[in-house]
Design an enzyme around this catalytic site. Structure first.
Site, PDB file in Angstrom:
ATOM      1  CD  GLU A  85      -2.854   0.899   2.592  1.00  0.00           C
ATOM      2  OE1 GLU A  85      -2.820   0.010   3.393  1.00  0.00           O
ATOM      3  OE2 GLU A  85      -3.578   2.088   2.656  1.00  0.00           O
ATOM      4  NE  ARG A  98       4.142  -7.705  10.222  1.00  0.00           N
ATOM      5  CZ  ARG A  98       3.290  -7.018   9.195  1.00  0.00           C
ATOM      6  NH1 ARG A  98       2.471  -7.471   8.570  1.00  0.00           N
ATOM      7  NH2 ARG A  98       3.702  -5.888   8.661  1.00  0.00           N
ATOM      8  CE  LYS A 151       3.142   0.069   4.903  1.00  0.00           C
ATOM      9  NZ  LYS A 151       2.746  -0.057   3.690  1.00  0.00           N
TER      10      LYS A 151
HETATM   11  P1  ATP Z   1       2.318  -2.013   7.863  1.00  0.00           P
HETATM   12  O1  ATP Z   1       1.362  -2.969   8.843  1.00  0.00           O
HETATM   13  O2  ATP Z   1       3.791  -1.716   8.295  1.00  0.00           O
HETATM   14  O3  ATP Z   1       1.543  -1.224   7.355  1.00  0.00           O
HETATM   15  P2  ATP Z   1       1.501  -3.630   5.832  1.00  0.00           P
HETATM   16  O4  ATP Z   1       1.558  -5.099   6.014  1.00  0.00           O
HETATM   17  O5  ATP Z   1       0.319  -2.921   5.761  1.00  0.00           O
HETATM   18  O6  ATP Z   1       2.765  -3.153   6.789  1.00  0.00           O
HETATM   19  P3  ATP Z   1       1.922  -3.579   2.956  1.00  0.00           P
HETATM   20  O7  ATP Z   1       2.435  -2.381   2.299  1.00  0.00           O
HETATM   21  O8  ATP Z   1       0.378  -3.516   2.898  1.00  0.00           O
HETATM   22  O9  ATP Z   1       2.320  -3.229   4.526  1.00  0.00           O
HETATM   23  O10 ATP Z   1       2.440  -4.935   2.553  1.00  0.00           O
HETATM   24  C1  ATP Z   1       2.917  -5.121   1.410  1.00  0.00           C
HETATM   25  C2  ATP Z   1       3.264  -6.515   1.461  1.00  0.00           C
HETATM   26  O11 ATP Z   1       4.655  -6.761   2.343  1.00  0.00           O
HETATM   27  C3  ATP Z   1       2.320  -7.552   2.164  1.00  0.00           C
HETATM   28  O12 ATP Z   1       2.252  -8.733   1.104  1.00  0.00           O
HETATM   29  C4  ATP Z   1       2.433  -7.715   3.260  1.00  0.00           C
HETATM   30  O13 ATP Z   1       2.247  -8.825   3.806  1.00  0.00           O
HETATM   31  C5  ATP Z   1       4.161  -7.661   3.107  1.00  0.00           C
HETATM   32  N1  ATP Z   1       4.784  -7.335   4.375  1.00  0.00           N
HETATM   33  C6  ATP Z   1       4.872  -6.226   5.187  1.00  0.00           C
HETATM   34  N2  ATP Z   1       5.406  -6.328   6.211  1.00  0.00           N
HETATM   35  C7  ATP Z   1       6.108  -7.391   6.233  1.00  0.00           C
HETATM   36  C8  ATP Z   1       6.824  -8.212   7.175  1.00  0.00           C
HETATM   37  N3  ATP Z   1       7.474  -7.338   8.300  1.00  0.00           N
HETATM   38  N4  ATP Z   1       7.160  -9.392   6.992  1.00  0.00           N
HETATM   39  C9  ATP Z   1       7.093  -9.948   5.846  1.00  0.00           C
HETATM   40  N5  ATP Z   1       6.132  -9.305   4.876  1.00  0.00           N
HETATM   41  C10 ATP Z   1       5.709  -8.368   5.218  1.00  0.00           C
HETATM   42 MG    MG Z   2      -1.090  -2.436   5.051  1.00  0.00          MG
END
Ligand code: ATP
Ligand code: MG
Length: 561
Positions: A35, A261, A271
């Site tokens: 995102e 994760r 984030k």
């Molecule tokens: P945040 O919770 O920090 O906002 P998010 O999961 O919402 O992170 P996105 O940008 O939506 O972040 O995620 C993009 C991709 O990266 C998704 O497939 C998510 O599952 C993966 N991702 C995000 N954080 C991690 C992590 N710590 N380890 C592995 N994969 C991750």
């Molecule tokens: Mg997200």
């Protein structure tokens, strides 16, 4: 260094099985779907290596899909950074796509669900809908609008889309099962009304799809076969499948696979929290070298290859755990040991005057040049000639007027080796009016040229140095962990309570050898005896300490063994 054993990879096993069974006619397609509401961090690096790595290993393809369905938090600034960070990490998306490009198809499919009796417009507000959802062991309550006819729903939904209703006054919901044991299945919201400008679609839409409604359908539209995401979406999988089963898909039905994760000790990867660090001025920006963002790590000097290797070797699992930051640092050190040029830099300079140093015919101190290897790990990197004269800078820590026990470096009467040059013996101390040591006097032994001890003489220490006349000024930023606690937030529940306010120490007035003025922006060099340092991309002669030389990970593993 002992290498961590790569954990089993159940995702690759699934792909192999699907290929054997011809589930997708041997096709493998993945996507990385961030995102655009923040910068990519080390956790995303793990997801990127999995998504792109699997596509590459199976001859498939991986797209970057910007999951831009929420106009409230997203920005094009983030889109550009995401694209360039993926490239830096070493991957190239087959295509750069936007979930918002599918808004028209998603809308059509929503009408399809309405017509087939699987979606309805609910006039209740968000709070009421939430309260009616019930909970585990608590029944859900059906909305009084649940029994609207398809015709009525279609009319209302079209008017939602046309902007006739206020924000928050209506939503579109899937009609599934208000008693389902999985809360995600209790008539989830598909569309909300939002009069917001969207960075990709402008003002074309005033209704926006939810994550669950957009995600699987976007996968199907693109032809994704394996939709890999993190463990928290585990409970969303039945809904992911339900939507796909009820939509007129153009092709195969993708499958969602979840893995744990990546989390690191002394680090946060949310984030939202990273944004707070930036907004509250705790760090200088998203690319502050203490940040776990890819931009921060890159500025700090972490090689992309080290991050990739680390992500590969920790494996892909179904259990959440934290990896040691020291393990990642060991990968960084190993890569930099192989690639970085060795240089001499004095961070806290103390003047050393060699009182028996010769002068030339004009009466100027003689200058000698000593060839010193650029990288003992790689002979092809050759040597450089380093200037040596009678006035040098040495590290203040390397001298003690009254040496404590086991201090083998320089002190009055002691002999040490100046790396690659000569042996010197301290003969005197220069002090200012307040009695502070501001210089050291020494004599050198001409017979020790090249730093070789004459037969039978033992010299315990080798020290780095820089010729005072040839030295170049530099600033060096030393970093401690941004979060002093291994598990930030464990103590109080708030990770930001564990921020170390003194995690940055800026040293100005460092003296470095002239070859360092030729360093390329972003290049990482080894300062002998001190660690690895990255030249800042923008500020001239500002070096960030990437990581020290000591392998803390090896020490930790030894202690655990
Ligand atoms: P945040 O919770 O920090 O906002 P998010 O999961 O919402 O992170 P996105 O940008 O939506 O972040 O995620 C993009 C991709 O990266 C998704 O497939 C998510 O599952 C993966 N991702 C995000 N954080 C991690 C992590 N710590 N380890 C592995 N994969 C991750
Ligand atoms: Mg997200």
């Amino acid at each position: 260094m002992t290498e961590p054993v790569a954990a089993g990879d159940f995702i690759r096993d699934t792909v192999i099985r699907d290929n054997e069974q011809q589930t997708y006619a041997g096709r493998v397609q993945t996507r990385f779907p961030p995102e655009p509401n923040g910068y990519l961090h080390i956790g995303h690096a793990k997801a990127i290596t999995v998504d792109f790595g699997i596509a590459r290993d199976f001859g498939g393809l991986c797209n970057l899909r910007l999951d831009d369905t929420n106009p409230d938090t997203e920005d094009v600034e983030y889109v550009d950074a995401i694209v360039s960070d993926i490239e830096w990490l070493g991957y190239e998306p087959a295509q750069v796509l936007h979930a918002s490009d599918y808004f028209p198809t998603l809308y059509e499919w929503a009408e399809h669900l309405i017509r087939t009796g699987f979606a309805y417009v609910d006039d209740q507000d968000g709070e009421t809908i939430s309260a009616q959802r019930g909970g585990y062991g608590r029944p859900g309550v059906e909305s009084p609008y649940r029994t609207r006819t398809p015709e009525e729903n279609l009319d209302l939904f079209r008017r939602m889309r046309a902007g006739e209703f206020a924000e928050g006054s209506r939503v579109l919901r899937a009609k599934i099962d208000m008693q389902h044991e999985n809360m995600q299945m209790r008539d989830p919201v598909m569309y909300r009304i939002r009069f917001r400008h969207h960075h990709n679609t402008g003002d074309a839409w005033c209704i926006y799809p939810t994550y669950d409604w957009a995600h699987g359908q976007s996968d199907a539209i693109e032809g994704v076969t394996h939709s890999i995401c993190t463990l928290e979406f585990d409970s969303h999988r039945p809904l992911y499948d339900w939507y796909l089963e009820h939509c007129p898909l153009p092709g195969d039905q993708p499958k969602q696979i979840e893995f744990a994760r990546l989390e690191l000790t002394h680090t946060v990867t949310s984030k939202r929290r990273l944004l707070t660090l930036v907004n509250d001025g705790i760090v200088s920006g998203w690319d502050d070298p203490r940040m776990p963002t890819l931009q921060g790590l890159r500025r700090r000097g972490y090689p992309a290859a080290a991050i990739r290797d680390f992500c590969r070797d920790i494996g892909t699992t179904k259990t959440n755990s934290r990896q040691s930051i020291e393990a990642l640092e060991a990968y960084v050190r190993r890569e930099l040991n192989r690639t970085s040029q060795r240089r001499m830099a004095v961070l806290n300079p103390l003047r050393l005057v060699i009182t028996n140093w010769p002068v030339d015919e004009q009466g100027d101190p003689v200058v000698e040049f000593f060839p010193i290897a650029n990288n003992p790990e790689n002979e092809a990197d050759g040597v450089r000639d380093v200037a040596f004269t009678g006035e040098l800078w040495i590290e203040a820590d390397d001298f003690a007027e009254i040496p404590p026990p086991k201090f083998f470096r320089l002190s009055p009467g002691k002999e040490v080796r100046l790396r690659g040059a000569y042996l010197v013996t301290a003969t005197g101390v220069v002090k200012d009016e307040e009695g502070n040591v501001v210089g050291v006097e020494a004599t050198y032994d001409p017979a020790s040229k090249g730093g070789n001890a004459p037969k039978g003489r033992k010299v315990k220490s080798t020290m780095h140095w820089v010729s005072a006349r040839h030295a170049v000024g530099a600033s060096v930023a030393l970093y401690e962990r941004l979060f002093s606690a291994a598990y930030p937030g464990e103590r109080t529940g708030e990770p930001l309570d564990d921020v170390d306010p003194d995690s940055l120490r800026l040293l100005e007035g460092c003296k470095v050898e002239p070859a360092l003025a030729e360093t390329a922006p972003g290049e990482v060099v080894q300062f002998e005896r001190l660690g690895y340092f990255a030249l800042d991309g923008q500020t001239p002669m500002l070096f960030h300490r990437t990581v020290g030389l000591r392998d803390e990970w090896a020490a930790i593993q030894k202690r655990q063994a």
